[in-house]
Design a protein around this motif. Sequence first.
Motif, mmCIF file in Angstrom:
data_model
loop_
_atom_site.group_PDB
_atom_site.id
_atom_site.type_symbol
_atom_site.label_atom_id
_atom_site.label_comp_id
_atom_site.label_asym_id
_atom_site.label_seq_id
_atom_site.Cartn_x
_atom_site.Cartn_y
_atom_site.Cartn_z
ATOM 1 N N TYR A 228 3.956 3.128 -5.331
ATOM 2 C CA TYR A 228 4.754 2.411 -4.328
ATOM 3 C C TYR A 228 6.110 3.068 -4.132
ATOM 4 O O TYR A 228 6.563 3.251 -2.984
ATOM 5 N N VAL A 269 1.566 -1.378 -2.370
ATOM 6 C CA VAL A 269 1.290 -0.016 -1.898
ATOM 7 C C VAL A 269 0.690 -0.070 -0.499
ATOM 8 O O VAL A 269 1.096 0.685 0.409
ATOM 9 N N SER A 272 3.352 -0.958 2.044
ATOM 10 C CA SER A 272 4.259 0.147 2.334
ATOM 11 C C SER A 272 3.644 1.118 3.335
ATOM 12 O O SER A 272 4.331 1.604 4.247
#
Length: 324
Positions: A228, A269, A272
Motif C-alpha cells: 500500500y 491496496v 489505492s
Amino acid sequence: METLELEADSPDVQITQTIEQLASLVRQMKMYLPKVVSPDVLSGYAKVLELEEECNSIRGSLLEHEKHKSLLSRKCDSLMMTAENDKKENIRLRQEVASMNELLAEQASFCSTVGSTTCNLLWKMSHCAGAVDSILTGNMLVSFLQLANSSFDGFLETCENLVSEDSAEVNFILAIAGVLTNIFATSSGRDYLMTCGYGTAILDQYIGMLARTVKSERLKNIVLMAVYNISISQSGLEMVATRPGLSQALTQILTCSTTCGSHLQALKVVQSVAAECQNSFSAQEFISQISDKILRKFLKDQNPEVRAIVQDILIDTERCQREP
C-alpha cells in the motif's frame, strides 16, 4: 673245430626251456583269450581305463578349484575386514556430521536471534522520519537491501513448512519487512527504492509471500501495508498495478483469509489502485481482475472501516466505467 655242447642238466638249458614254455603259453593265451573272454569285457576294460584317466583329470581340476577357493576365501576375509573397518569409519563420520549439524543449527539459531533482535531495534527506530532519513543517507543501506533480498528468497523456499509463526526466522523476516514498510511510508524512501533497482525485486518477493500459505498473519499484514505504501506514489502505483500475480494474491486473501486485519490491508491496496483508475490504464486492468462479487460481500462487514473502503472502491470503479 671243437664245439661246446650244453649239458641237459645245466642251468642255462633249464632257463631256455622255461622261456620257450612261457612263450608257448603266451601264444596260446593270445590265441584262446579272445575266445574265452567276451568282447564286451574287453571294451569295458578299455572304458574303465578311460574313466580312470578322466577321474584323474577331474581330481586335478578339483585340486585347482580348491586352491582357487582357498585364495578367494582369503580375499573374502580381507574384504570383510575392510568392510567392517569402513562401517566403523562411517559410523564415526555420521556421528561427527550429526555433531556438526547440531552445532550448525545452534549457530544458525543464535544468528537468527541476533539478527531478529537487531532488526527489531532498527524497526522501532524507523518509526521516526528522521531515522529513515538517516538510514537513506547512510552507507549501509545497499547491504541491508541485499540482506533483505537474500533473506526473503530463503524464506519463500521454506515458509510453507514452518511450524511456528513465532520462530526466530519469522521474527527476523518480520523485522526486515517492518523496516522496509516504514521506509516505503516516506516519499524519499519510496523514491529511493523505486529507482535503486531493489524495489522491483522486493515487491516481487512480497507478492510471493502473499501468494503462498504464510502462517503469520502479522507478516502478511505488514507486507500488505508495504505494498500500500508503495502504491501511494505515481511510479509506485504503476509498479504495483503491473506486477503479475498481485491481483490474484489479493483475491485469494479476500476470499480465503479469516482475519479482518488481512481483509482491511488488502482492500486498502485495492482502494489505492482504484483511486487512479481514471488516470491509469494499468490501474483499470488491475481493478478489472478483482471480482465485484467479492468486493460487495464486504459491504456487510462488521468493521465500518472495511465497509467505507469497499464503498469508495465501488464508486471509483463505477465512475471509471461510466467515463471513457
